[in-house]
Structure formats: C-alpha cells, structure tokens
Design an enzyme around this catalytic site. Sequence first.
Site, PDB file in Angstrom:
ATOM      1  N   HIS A  22       0.828  -1.213   0.000  1.00 28.54           N
ATOM      2  CA  HIS A  22       0.000   0.000   0.000  1.00 28.54           C
ATOM      3  C   HIS A  22       0.859   1.260   0.000  1.00 28.54           C
ATOM      4  O   HIS A  22       0.662   2.162  -0.826  1.00 28.54           O
ATOM      5  CB  HIS A  22      -0.902  -0.016   1.234  1.00 28.54           C
ATOM      6  CG  HIS A  22      -1.816   1.164   1.327  1.00 28.54           C
ATOM      7  ND1 HIS A  22      -3.091   1.166   0.803  1.00 28.54           N
ATOM      8  CD2 HIS A  22      -1.637   2.407   1.876  1.00 28.54           C
ATOM      9  CE1 HIS A  22      -3.648   2.331   1.022  1.00 28.54           C
ATOM     10  NE2 HIS A  22      -2.802   3.110   1.673  1.00 28.54           N
ATOM     11  N   GLU A  23       1.803   1.315   0.911  1.00 32.11           N
ATOM     12  CA  GLU A  23       2.647   2.509   1.010  1.00 32.11           C
ATOM     13  C   GLU A  23       3.569   2.659  -0.183  1.00 32.11           C
ATOM     14  O   GLU A  23       3.892   3.772  -0.593  1.00 32.11           O
ATOM     15  CB  GLU A  23       3.448   2.479   2.316  1.00 32.11           C
ATOM     16  CG  GLU A  23       2.603   2.481   3.585  1.00 32.11           C
ATOM     17  CD  GLU A  23       1.655   3.664   3.675  1.00 32.11           C
ATOM     18  OE1 GLU A  23       1.947   4.719   3.082  1.00 32.11           O
ATOM     19  OE2 GLU A  23       0.595   3.524   4.322  1.00 32.11           O
ATOM     20  N   HIS A  26       1.865   4.681  -2.860  1.00 31.04           N
ATOM     21  CA  HIS A  26       2.007   6.124  -2.645  1.00 31.04           C
ATOM     22  C   HIS A  26       3.422   6.588  -3.008  1.00 31.04           C
ATOM     23  O   HIS A  26       3.606   7.603  -3.693  1.00 31.04           O
ATOM     24  CB  HIS A  26       1.757   6.466  -1.169  1.00 31.04           C
ATOM     25  CG  HIS A  26       0.342   6.242  -0.715  1.00 31.04           C
ATOM     26  ND1 HIS A  26      -0.751   6.735  -1.387  1.00 31.04           N
ATOM     27  CD2 HIS A  26      -0.149   5.599   0.382  1.00 31.04           C
ATOM     28  CE1 HIS A  26      -1.859   6.400  -0.748  1.00 31.04           C
ATOM     29  NE2 HIS A  26      -1.527   5.708   0.319  1.00 31.04           N
TER      30      HIS A  26
END
Length: 450
Positions: A22-23, A26
Amino acid sequence: MFDFIWNLASFVLALGILVTVHEYGHFWVARKAGVKVLRFSIGFGKPLITWNDKLGTEYVIAAIPLGGYVKMLDERVEAVDENEKHLSFNSKPVLSRIAIVAAGPLANFAFAIILLWTMYMIGVQSIKPVIGDVEPDSRAFLAGIKADQTLISIAGETVFDWRETTFSLMQNMGEEKVEIIVNDPIEGQIVKNLNLKSWTLDDNVKSPIHAIGITPYRPLITTELAHIAEDSAAKKYGLKVGDKIYLIDGEKISNWPQLVKLIQASANKPLLMTISRGSEKLNIKVVPDNKPTKDGFSQGYLGVIPLASKWPESYISTRQYGLIDGFFLGVDKTWQMVSLSFEMIGNLLTGQVSVKNLSGPIGIAQGAGASVSYGLVAFLSFLALISVNLGVFNLLPLPILDGGHLMYYIIELIRKKPVSEKTQEFGFRIGALVLLLLTGFALFNDFMRL
C-alpha cells in the site's frame, strides 16, 4: 499459547506485506510526480532498522507493526527551503495529488490480482458445493433444493466451491430472487429460483449458506479419537488416540454429535465409557471438565478431536490455469471482491447485514494463522482478500483515510480552489472519531467471538 504466537506471527507477516504494498503505491507515484519523499516507514513508534538511499529518503522498520506511512516534503507540515519548494507535495497540481493518494488502494487491488494470478497458476484444490442437508421451511427448501445436489451456478455465475457460493449469494443480496442451477444425481441439471426478498444476514447465523437453509456436505465424523489435548480430562483419565467410544453409561453411541451432547451435559460428572483399543474392549471412568459458555452456563469438555472419514474423490476439484487465463481470472475475481466489499458496506448501512459481522485485528490474526497452516495457496487467497479489503477501506470518504483526502482534492478540482485548512482539520477530527469507533466495535466483536 502456541496458537496465539502462531496467529500473531502470521498476522504481522500478512499485515507487513500488505502495508508495504500500500505505502509503496504512494511512494512510487510520488517519486514519478516529482515529490521528494522524506521517509518510508513500515510500522510506527521506535525505529528498529533504518537506512537511506541516494535521494535522501529514510527507510524505517518500526517497533509497532500495525500500519505504516510515507512522509513527503510538504509546506503545510513544516518549513521548506526555497530551492526545494517545487519538490513539495502541496506544490503539485491537484491531479498529481489525486494520483499519489489513490495509488495506495490501487496498489492493493493490483497486488490482489498478482496473488490470485499466482494462485491459479499453481493450482487450486477445492471442495465442490455438494449439499449435505436442507433445513425444513428455509428459503432453499421452498426453492426445491435438496440434499446431495451440487450447486452449479448462481445468477449465471459458475461456482466451483463454497467460498465462491458465498460470494455469489452476497452479491445478490437485495434482489427479489436469484436463479440457481443445481446438479441432481438422478435428474441432472435443474433450474431453481431462490427467493431472497427481505433477506438479511445477522450475527446469529454462521454464513450466508446457512442463512438460506443449506448445510454443506461433510464427511462422516466417527467416534474414533484423532487427537487428545494436553491437560485435558481425556488425557487425565487415560483416553488415547485411536480409541473408539461405543457406550457411555450403557447408552450406545452411534454418532459424534450424540457423544458431544452427552459430554456437554456432564460437566464434573463421572461417566463410564466403553471403548475399543486395538483388539481390547475397556471400561474407563471419565469426569469431563467444566468449560462455561459465554452466557455462563456449565458445559462439559473432554478435550478430544474425532477422526473424520475421507472426502470422496469426486467431491474434490483441482483447477489450474495457464499464464493468460490465470491473469484474466485473477482480474475477474479481484473485481468481484472489490464490488462485493462496497456492496457489503452499503448493506451494513441499510441494516441488511448486522454490524456484529465486522471483524477486527483478532479476527484477521486468526484467519492469517489458519491460512498459513493450510498452505501457500490458502495464504495467497487470504492475502488477496485482505488486500482488497484494505484498499476498499482506505477509499472510504473519511478525512483521515485516503478516501477523505481524495474527497477534498476532487472538491478542489471542481471548485478550482482548495478546501480551507479549518474545514479539513475539522473533517480529520470527525474522521478520526469515526475510525476509532469502528475499530473499537470490531475489537469488541472479536473478543465476543473468543
């Protein structure tokens, strides 16, 4: 204790993988958009391991493995040197900021596709949805569905196992009726119409399958003991693996549910068991322990697991796909899970699904531990499901989540000017409160299920 450590380790492993994915979404898009990333952290709290790359990003593995974050250069958070302002997040066009924020959930969806793609190429062994029993006057019974029939499709969607059957039923929640095709061992394929009008799912049923009145087929459970728990009444009074229980206080034991019922009604009461051990027949006195129910009622506990008969080979299917077919199936199943997740959120809001069905970290940890125990394919399937749920959850329009940030940026895109700092701050506080309440409620549900 071993189960606790196993579940905890599995939970940390699963969450660590999914948070990193997920990170990284980003992080990768931020870098592509020209934003300087100051820190990429997996976990919170005290850093355990740190290192830096040539672009100045600090990578951290922290002590509390319950999330992570990407810290970017941002004038709204701290002062930025004049020569680096063009590298700050807030200086980028709104479409770039939208892309950076959306990249986290989208990375989770892409990761689910990869996991399922890999799983289908390895090969998935599953149990066919053969019906063991149908509850009288239930929705399934009124539709004419019978024991020994095999479910083939629901609303035109082929189902290969009980997991896919559950998904298909949940996707059709809210419909008046749904067409189901079953394969009858005598009549062949038959079309049935299942009435779903006013159908809801509360916390008193185990699953949507049971909610419509179907009990899946399970192999016969014998009265032979396959496992004896340590520090249990069975161990204390000399029962052994391989013992077959025939009589209890002179009453013939013909099936496992009958034995369970007798044991549960006999907490701290002596029972005379007649067993066979090899060629011998023995009489053993056993006093079941008292293991009170959640409601505080006395319940006998012996501490044994029975031996189950083997699954018929015709009830087991193995599906394996090539590179192309596996990929498209992975995309299709991921889309189904995303759609179902949003539908379930809607059903929670309308009351069709009880909020008591929510699970928190404890429920996820138990699922992680079980999936790891079952093997690689089960763990990949579990990771894909949780990855989709993580992506969907982060898209909720709560200001503290990615979805809340996206909401503000979309408003900015429409209004041609940013939402005021005061409004954003107020929204973040409301979002934090809602998130805290949801987490508390999910944890409460977890503890009630223990």
